[in-house]
Design a protein around this motif. Sequence first.
Motif, PDB file in Angstrom:
ATOM      1  N   UNK A   3       0.808  -1.221   0.000  1.00 49.81           N
ATOM      2  CA  UNK A   3       0.000   0.000   0.000  1.00 49.81           C
ATOM      3  C   UNK A   3       0.838   1.267   0.000  1.00 49.81           C
ATOM      4  N   UNK A   4       2.099   1.168  -0.459  1.00 51.85           N
ATOM      5  CA  UNK A   4       3.004   2.320  -0.471  1.00 51.85           C
ATOM      6  C   UNK A   4       3.034   3.012   0.887  1.00 51.85           C
ATOM      7  N   UNK A   5       3.374   2.275   1.979  1.00 51.29           N
ATOM      8  CA  UNK A   5       3.338   2.880   3.315  1.00 51.29           C
ATOM      9  C   UNK A   5       4.340   3.995   3.499  1.00 51.29           C
ATOM     10  N   UNK A   6       5.417   4.012   2.714  1.00 57.66           N
ATOM     11  CA  UNK A   6       6.424   5.053   2.851  1.00 57.66           C
ATOM     12  C   UNK A   6       5.931   6.429   2.470  1.00 57.66           C
ATOM     13  N   UNK A   7       4.773   6.512   1.784  1.00 59.47           N
ATOM     14  CA  UNK A   7       4.235   7.822   1.401  1.00 59.47           C
ATOM     15  C   UNK A   7       3.094   8.256   2.308  1.00 59.47           C
ATOM     16  N   UNK A   8       2.916   7.562   3.436  1.00 60.29           N
ATOM     17  CA  UNK A   8       1.856   7.904   4.379  1.00 60.29           C
ATOM     18  C   UNK A   8       2.448   8.483   5.661  1.00 60.29           C
ATOM     19  N   UNK A   9       1.752   9.454   6.234  1.00 56.57           N
ATOM     20  CA  UNK A   9       2.107   9.962   7.548  1.00 56.57           C
ATOM     21  C   UNK A   9       1.721   8.920   8.596  1.00 56.57           C
ATOM     22  N   UNK A  10       2.314   8.983   9.808  1.00 52.62           N
ATOM     23  CA  UNK A  10       2.026   7.950  10.812  1.00 52.62           C
ATOM     24  C   UNK A  10       0.542   7.725  11.071  1.00 52.62           C
ATOM     25  N   UNK A  70      -4.331   4.208  10.099  1.00 49.04           N
ATOM     26  CA  UNK A  70      -5.652   3.981   9.499  1.00 49.04           C
ATOM     27  C   UNK A  70      -5.563   2.932   8.395  1.00 49.04           C
ATOM     28  N   UNK A  71      -4.526   3.022   7.557  1.00 44.93           N
ATOM     29  CA  UNK A  71      -4.349   2.055   6.465  1.00 44.93           C
ATOM     30  C   UNK A  71      -4.206   0.639   7.005  1.00 44.93           C
ATOM     31  N   UNK A  72      -3.439   0.485   8.087  1.00 46.61           N
ATOM     32  CA  UNK A  72      -3.259  -0.844   8.674  1.00 46.61           C
ATOM     33  C   UNK A  72      -4.572  -1.367   9.226  1.00 46.61           C
ATOM     34  N   UNK A  73      -5.362  -0.502   9.849  1.00 42.63           N
ATOM     35  CA  UNK A  73      -6.653  -0.908  10.406  1.00 42.63           C
ATOM     36  C   UNK A  73      -7.634  -1.289   9.295  1.00 42.63           C
ATOM     37  N   UNK A  74      -7.621  -0.535   8.203  1.00 43.51           N
ATOM     38  CA  UNK A  74      -8.493  -0.861   7.068  1.00 43.51           C
ATOM     39  C   UNK A  74      -8.107  -2.220   6.481  1.00 43.51           C
ATOM     40  N   UNK A  75      -6.794  -2.442   6.308  1.00 49.95           N
ATOM     41  CA  UNK A  75      -6.329  -3.725   5.789  1.00 49.95           C
ATOM     42  C   UNK A  75      -6.715  -4.876   6.695  1.00 49.95           C
ATOM     43  N   UNK A 112     -18.455  -2.977  13.128  1.00 49.05           N
ATOM     44  CA  UNK A 112     -17.307  -3.853  13.396  1.00 49.05           C
ATOM     45  C   UNK A 112     -16.001  -3.295  12.836  1.00 49.05           C
ATOM     46  N   UNK A 113     -16.022  -2.034  12.382  1.00 50.55           N
ATOM     47  CA  UNK A 113     -14.824  -1.411  11.823  1.00 50.55           C
ATOM     48  C   UNK A 113     -14.109  -0.652  12.942  1.00 50.55           C
ATOM     49  N   UNK A 114     -13.019  -1.219  13.444  1.00 49.14           N
ATOM     50  CA  UNK A 114     -12.296  -0.652  14.584  1.00 49.14           C
ATOM     51  C   UNK A 114     -11.076   0.131  14.102  1.00 49.14           C
ATOM     52  N   UNK A 115     -11.164   1.450  14.158  1.00 47.30           N
ATOM     53  CA  UNK A 115     -10.044   2.299  13.754  1.00 47.30           C
ATOM     54  C   UNK A 115      -9.072   2.559  14.897  1.00 47.30           C
ATOM     55  N   UNK A 127      -9.038  10.214   2.612  1.00 47.98           N
ATOM     56  CA  UNK A 127      -7.757  10.356   1.901  1.00 47.98           C
ATOM     57  C   UNK A 127      -6.994   9.031   1.905  1.00 47.98           C
ATOM     58  N   UNK A 128      -7.022   8.346   3.050  1.00 48.92           N
ATOM     59  CA  UNK A 128      -6.344   7.050   3.139  1.00 48.92           C
ATOM     60  C   UNK A 128      -7.054   6.015   2.285  1.00 48.92           C
ATOM     61  N   UNK A 129      -8.372   5.998   2.319  1.00 51.64           N
ATOM     62  CA  UNK A 129      -9.132   5.023   1.522  1.00 51.64           C
ATOM     63  C   UNK A 129      -8.867   5.213   0.031  1.00 51.64           C
ATOM     64  N   UNK A 130      -8.759   6.454  -0.414  1.00 49.86           N
ATOM     65  CA  UNK A 130      -8.458   6.709  -1.838  1.00 49.86           C
ATOM     66  C   UNK A 130      -7.040   6.269  -2.174  1.00 49.86           C
TER      67      UNK A 130
END
Length: 371
Positions: free
Chosen positions: A203-210, A215-220, A289-292, A303-306
Motif C-alpha cells: 500500500x506504499x506505506x512510505x508515502x503515508x504519515x504515521x 488507518x491504512x493498517x486498520x483498514x487492511x 465492526x470497523x475498529x479504527x 484520503x487514506x481510503x483513496x
Amino acid sequence: MLKWWGGKSDHPLADPKETKKLLAELPAGDSFKALEEIVYWLESLGSAEDFRCDARLQAVDALDAAAKPHQRRLSQEYLSVQRLQKFQENRIWTAVCGFWTALGAAYGRCVQDYRAGIKGAGAMRGQLPAALARGVRATGLRLKWLLLRYEPVEERLWSDLGGLAGFAEQNGCLQDEIIIYPGQFGQGSIQRELLKPLLLWISAPGSLLPTQLEIAERVGAHLSGKATLAPEPGPDRPYCFDPASGHPPGRLPQGTEAPLGAWYFGAGAAAGELARLTEQVMRGRLPEDFNLGGSYDSEVILEVLRHLARHWQPTPPTRHHERRAAMARLSVAPGRGALLRPADGGSDEEESVESWVVENVSDGGYGAFVS
C-alpha cells in the motif's frame, strides 16, 4: 488465558504462582516500566532451555495478556499527540516496537519447540493454531511500527512471517477459523493474519504519515478476509511472497520464473469492499465492526481510503521516472534560514544540518535513509 500446565524448570515463570505474583507487581501506573519488565521476561523465556513446550506457551500467554493495557496506552499516546518531543517519541516507539519484537520471537520459540518435539508438545497441540496466529500478528505489528518510523525492514521479519505461516499450511490450519484471543475482534485465521502485513506492504506505506499509516493498517485488517492468497498467480493475485527467501513481497518481473513454494496474493474482493466502505464514510457512517482504534476526521479517513484504492488495483500506479542506484551523502538543512546560513558566514556543521545517505535517484527526487 490458556489453561496452565506444570513444568520442572527453575525459571520463575515455570511456576504459575510465581508468575501471578510477578505480574501483580508490575507498576500499573507506569506503562513504560511495565512493558520494559514484560519484554525482559519474554526475552528470558526465549533463552531458557529447560522449559516444557506447553509451559513456555502458558507463560508467554500470561505476559501477553498483562502487556495489553500498557501497549495500548502507549500506542494511543504515540498516534494521538500531533508533535511529541523527540525524547518522548523515541521512548514510546522503542518500548512498543520492542514489545512486538519480543512477543513475536516468544511465540516463535514456542512453535520451534513444538516442531522439535520438546516435552509437552502433545499437550500444546490443540493450542498450536492460536500460537501460530499470535506469532504472525505480533510480527505484522512489528512491521507496522517499523514503518511508522520509516525504519528499514530486515529480511528476518519476512522469514519469521513466512516460517510461521508455512508451518500452519503444513499442518492444515492456515485457513481455519479459530479464536486467536478471547473477546471482541479475537476471531480470525492465520491466513488473514498473514494478509494484514502483506496488504500494508503493497500500500506504499512510505508515502503515508504515521496517522494515515495507522488507518491504512486498520483498514487492511478489517478487509483482510476479502483479500486472496493462493499457491498460483492470477489476475487478482499480482503479488508474490516467497516465505523461504526472506525477501519482501512484490511483483515478479516479467520473464522471471516463479519460486517453488511461493504464495501469490492481492486485494481481491477487498477492493470492492473498500469502495463500499468509502461510500459509507462519505455518508458519515462507519460499520459497527470497523475498529479504527481512535477518532479521526472523515476527510483524513477518506484520503487514506483513496490512497489504498489506487494501490490495491490489479495494476497499481507506476513511477513517472526510472530510479537508478546511486550511493551518495546529502547535507540537509531544514528551512530556508538554515540553508542560507553558510552563505552568511555560518558553519555548515550547524547542529540543524542532517546527513542523509542516498541510495537511488530519479528525475523526480532521491531515495534516502534518514537517521
